[in-house]
Design a protein around this motif. Structure first.
Motif, mmCIF file in Angstrom:
data_model
loop_
_atom_site.group_PDB
_atom_site.id
_atom_site.type_symbol
_atom_site.label_atom_id
_atom_site.label_comp_id
_atom_site.label_asym_id
_atom_site.label_seq_id
_atom_site.Cartn_x
_atom_site.Cartn_y
_atom_site.Cartn_z
ATOM 1 N N LEU A 133 -3.456 -3.686 -9.955
ATOM 2 C CA LEU A 133 -3.774 -3.248 -8.473
ATOM 3 C C LEU A 133 -4.510 -3.800 -7.941
ATOM 4 N N LYS A 134 -5.582 -4.557 -8.330
ATOM 5 C CA LYS A 134 -6.455 -5.584 -7.685
ATOM 6 C C LYS A 134 -5.915 -6.706 -7.082
ATOM 7 N N VAL A 135 -4.986 -7.097 -7.880
ATOM 8 C CA VAL A 135 -4.317 -8.439 -7.673
ATOM 9 C C VAL A 135 -3.234 -7.935 -6.419
ATOM 10 N N ILE A 136 -2.499 -7.116 -6.748
ATOM 11 C CA ILE A 136 -1.541 -6.621 -5.296
ATOM 12 C C ILE A 136 -2.526 -6.407 -3.963
ATOM 13 N N SER A 137 -3.556 -5.729 -4.259
ATOM 14 C CA SER A 137 -4.630 -5.606 -2.915
ATOM 15 C C SER A 137 -4.832 -6.757 -2.372
ATOM 16 N N VAL A 151 1.378 1.190 1.030
ATOM 17 C CA VAL A 151 1.723 2.322 -0.006
ATOM 18 C C VAL A 151 1.112 2.073 -1.190
ATOM 19 N N TRP A 152 0.987 0.667 -1.638
ATOM 20 C CA TRP A 152 0.138 0.408 -2.881
ATOM 21 C C TRP A 152 -1.211 0.838 -2.580
ATOM 22 N N SER A 153 -1.912 0.576 -1.366
ATOM 23 C CA SER A 153 -3.239 1.343 -1.272
ATOM 24 C C SER A 153 -3.351 2.686 -1.384
ATOM 25 N N GLU A 154 -2.357 3.344 -1.182
ATOM 26 C CA GLU A 154 -2.259 4.787 -1.076
ATOM 27 C C GLU A 154 -2.233 5.206 -2.711
ATOM 28 N N VAL A 155 -1.114 4.373 -3.407
ATOM 29 C CA VAL A 155 -1.045 4.474 -4.776
ATOM 30 C C VAL A 155 -2.576 4.333 -5.682
ATOM 31 N N ARG A 156 -3.266 3.414 -4.958
ATOM 32 C CA ARG A 156 -4.358 3.127 -5.819
ATOM 33 C C ARG A 156 -5.467 4.186 -5.637
ATOM 34 N N ALA A 157 -5.484 4.648 -4.388
ATOM 35 C CA ALA A 157 -6.428 5.707 -3.953
ATOM 36 C C ALA A 157 -6.148 7.122 -4.777
#
Length: 846
Positions: A699-703, A677-683
């Motif tokens: 976002l980078k830290v979460i990834s 989900v976070w990856s989609e949010v970032r994209a």
């Protein structure tokens, strides 16, 4: 002859040009047209193909000749066209010629488009009734083929004919022939296109006027048949939402006619109207019921259905058959009308709930159902479509009554459901279910299966979210559900309806049992969880989702987990092993990347399916779920994760190393899904705008955290595989050690045996062994000697054995394979035995 046809039509055209100047050419034109109605002749077999273009164009000119302002010519053209279909072979043939094939002219008329031209010519004869009737008669013949019907439809034939249905015609041929052509158009072309042409106010109004006129003034059997045909056409038009049925007043008239015999309606339309009990009026009654079902699909007609007492009229038939002939209908006719009315009621009742409750429909239906399972003598005729499978029984009545309850209960209206439950519907439905199940054991039938499925569906809707109703259900209902869980898998594909029955049983289990501890405990006591897991072990994809959902809900009961862990399938398979297998199969179908050992390959997106990878990033509103969220409900992985979480990820029995590798992924499913989900949010953010530096860093830290989790799980999986490999090596070494010890022991035994044989067969070896024994004995004695100690000799004098002496003597006899076994020679009293070579041998008697 075919070769002369073009010249004949040239002559006809010249005569038509002269007709404007001199009317004397009318007779020759008619004679020439009449000549075209006679059979054509061919000289060679290929002439039909060779002259096809010429002949088709010539015949097409017959349609264009309708512009000639002469009634005699127009009627002769129609007679000529009709003669194409009434071919009479000539009594005398031309020398050297043969008649063309019987259908040749019809084929040429289709090729030339004669039907389309003739439809267009209707505009020329609107005010000339005789000519119009002849044109209609010709079109009636032409409409017998699909190609001509398509040509006629292209010229708006349906609309042109329907608009003039109400024109003055003392003979009645206009309506008859027009309706016949409309029927042919409906049968031979696209029904939707015909209906679209008829769906205008002029056509509907004309159709209404003709129908009412035939209904009120028609007295012949022919009039009644024609009236019914027009009603069928009107029903097809009513199926089109764009048709102005309400605006024309036709809808209200049809509703009034459908119900006036059951309820008293103050309408001038039915004043003095009385239906006979002929077959045509019986068909009219059924068609009117059918119209009610069609009109119920139009939201605009619901108000008219309510105002004209449709509900009481249909409920009039929800009563037991009192006598063979009811209201002068025969028993078979009344049964057919009754079933038809109840079938229409299933469509109308959900739309008129207020009327449904005010008429006490629930009470009527429950009383009617009680009669259906009663012992009253009744023999259903089963002649109609709705009576299928009900011959000699009340199953058809039960089937359609349950359909009405199903359609009403499915709305979830509290007033309707409460009214049903207050009248004891749950216990009554369970009794009917028991009755249908017992009948189904005698002979499985699609209708009985449908009845059981409908009852289970009704019970599911009644008991859902109501604890008291679930308690009422559990006393008998749980016992009824268990047999459905044990259904044979082969029956699911029989086509009778077992699959639907099983799904409704599982839905009933979910709605009527889960959430009520009394019902849940009863289900557990009857080994219901075992039956669910047996179904799950079949690995039917259409069943897996609902069964896993039920098991997850059941795990809220603390007694359930022990049942799940106790279950064993084929080859002693455990439930945990089954669930992990289902996870692997689901990931295989989804195209999730794994290596040959089942380990994670993509650390960034460990559980992403192949479809998700192909999906492009599309910015969407916050109210719309993303693809990663939607994907959760489209497969069973979330339910497997929840169920294994309820069981606990530790100490699961019956798992292999491969299972533990998969279990490591399952355990982190929620973390991986959060990372998706976070990856989609970032994209999506990158597609819409560029985040500020602090957000980008977050976002980078979460990834990175999500990727670290994937790497940690992959490392754990590798460690598990290595540990299992070491364990396998240790087990292998133990096995080899055991084999080596066994071989060594065998060698020791063999060597001991060889030494024994050597001592017994070689005296020198025996003496050597004796000396070694004595030396060993002496070496074992104490060196310090006491003064008064007695010394005993180790030898026994006179001993004849060849082994060392001791308190016990073990005698090893000659192997049994040499003498035939220890009991081979026991009959010493009857046989003479002799010793040969140290072994006993049998000697034959002399």
């Amino acid at each position: 002859p075919l070769k002369d046809i073009a010249q004949v039509f040239e002559i006809i055209n010249l005569c038509v040009e002269k007709l404007h100047e001199q009317q004397a050419f009318t007779e020759p034109i008619c004679e020439l047209i009449q000549l075209c109605g006679l059979p054509f002749h061919k000289k060679r077999l290929s002439d039909e193909v060779s002259y096809s273009q010429t002949v088709s164009k010539s015949i097409a000119q017959l349609g264009y000749l309708m512009r000639v302002p002469s009634s005699q010519v127009r009627i002769q053209i129609c007679k000529c066209i009709i003669s194409f279909y009434n071919v009479e072979l000539p009594k005398k043939l031309l020398a050297g010629y043969q008649p063309t094939s019987a259908n040749y002219k019809i084929q040429m008329a289709e090729l030339g488009g004669l039907a389309e031209t003739l439809v267009l010519s209707l505009a020329l004869v609107e005010n000339q009734l005789p000519e119009k009737l002849w044109v209609l008669k010709a079109l009636q013949y032409l409409s017998s083929s699909g190609e001509n019907c398509r040509l006629m439809l292209k010229a708006q034939a349906a609309s042109r004919l329907c608009v003039h249905l109400n024109d003055a015609d003392p003979s009645g041929q206009l309506v008859f022939r027009s309706s016949e052509i409309l029927w042919n158009l409906l049968e031979n072309t696209s029904k939707e296109e015909v209906v679209n042409q008829l769906s205008n106010l002029e056509c509907v109004h004309a159709l209404k006027e003709v129908f009412v006129h035939l209904l009120m003034h028609g007295f012949r059997n022919y009039d009644r048949q024609l009236r019914n045909d027009l009603l069928v056409i009107a029903t097809l038009i009513a199926e089109n939402p764009a048709a102005p049925m309400i605006e024309s007043g036709f809808t209200k008239q049809l509703i009034v006619l459908a119900t006036f015999t059951e309820v008293k309606i103050p309408s001038p339309l039915v004043k003095g109207l009385k239906l006979t009990y002929s077959y045509e009026d019986f068909e009219l009654k059924k068609l009117l019921f059918n119209v009610i079902g069609v009109l119920s699909k139009d939201p605009c007609a619901i108000q008219l259905l309510s105002e004209n007492d449709v509900m009481p009229a249909l409920l009039f038939y929800v009563k037991p058959n009192q006598k063979p002939g009811f209201h002068d209908w025969s028993a078979a006719q009344y049964e057919e009308l009754q079933l038809h009315a109840i079938a229409v009621l299933a469509s109308v009742a959900p739309l008129l709930l207020d009327k449904y409750l005010s008429c006490q429909a629930n009470t009527l239906l429950l009383v009617f159902l009680e009669w259906c399972v009663g012992q009253d003598p009744f023999f259903g005729q089963g002649n109609s479509f709705h009576g299928t499978g009900g011959r000699g029984s009340k199953l058809a009545q039960m089937r359609y009554s349950l359909r009405v309850l199903r359609s009403v209960v499915s709305l979830g209206d509290d007033a309707v459901n409460l009214n049903l439950c207050d009248q004891g519907a749950i216990s009554q439905l369970l009794d009917i279910l028991k009755y249908a199940a017992s009948k189904s054991k005698e002979k499985e039938d699609a209708i009985l299966l449908e009845i059981q499925a409908d009852i289970l569906f009704i019970l599911s809707n009644l008991c859902e979210n109501d604890l008291h109703r679930k308690e009422l259900f559990c006393y008998e209902g749980v016992d009824m559900l268990i047999p459905f869980m044990k259904m044979d898998l082969n029956k699911l594909f029989s086509g009778l309806g077992h699959s639907r029955l099983l799904f409704t049983a599982l839905d009933c289990l979910w709605s009527c049992v889960i959430g009520c501890y009394i019902a849940e405990d009863s289900f557990l006591e009857k080994q219901g969880i075992f039956h669910l897991l047996d179904l799950l072990a079949l690995k039917q994809k259409n069943l897996n989702n609902i069964i896993l959902g039920i098991l997850v809900e059941f795990c809220d009961n603390p007694k359930t987990t022990s049942h799940i862990n106790t279950w064993r399938g084929e080859k002693d398979q455990t439930a945990a092993n089954l669930l992990i297998q289902l996870w692997r199969e689901e990931e295989l179908d989804l195209g999730v990347r794994r290596d040959q050992y089942g380990r994670i390959v993509d650390m960034k997106r460990p559980i992403v399916s192949s479809l998700q990878k192909q999906q492009e990033v599309i910015p969407m509103p916050a109210s719309c779920p993303s693809f990663a969220i939607v994907e959760v409900s489209e497969n069973i992985r979330a339910k497997l994760y929840s169920l294994l979480g309820k069981l606990g990820f530790e100490n699961l029995p019956g798992l292999s190393a491969k299972d533990f590798v998969t279990l490591a992924i399952i355990r982190r499913y929620l973390d991986f899904k959060t990372g998706e989900v976070w990856s989609e949010v970032r994209a999506e953010l990158k597609e819409e705008f560029r985040p500020v530096s602090s957000d980008e860093e977050a976002l980078k830290v979460i990834s990175e955290v999500s990727e670290d989790v994937g790497g940690m799980v992959a490392a754990l999986q590798t460690e598990m595989l290595e540990s299992q490999q070491h364990q396998d090596l240790r087990e292998e070494e133990k096995a080899y050690t055991k084999i080596h010890n066994a071989h060594k022991q065998r060698e020791v035994v063999n060597k001991s045996w060889e030494n024994f044989l050597t001592r017994t067969s070689n005296y020198e070896a025996l003496k050597k062994a004796k000396r070694l024994q004595e030396k060993s004995v002496e070496a074992s004695r104490s060196k310090s000697k006491s003064q008064n100690a007695a010394v005993h000799s180790t030898d026994i004098k006179g001993l004849g054995t060849t082994v060392g002496s001791g308190r016990l003597v073990t005698v090893e006899s000659t192997p049994h394979e040499l003498v035939g076994g220890p009991l081979a020679d026991t009959d010493l009293a009857l046989r003479k035995l002799s010793v040969h070579g140290g072994a006993l041998k049998k000697i034959k008697r002399v």
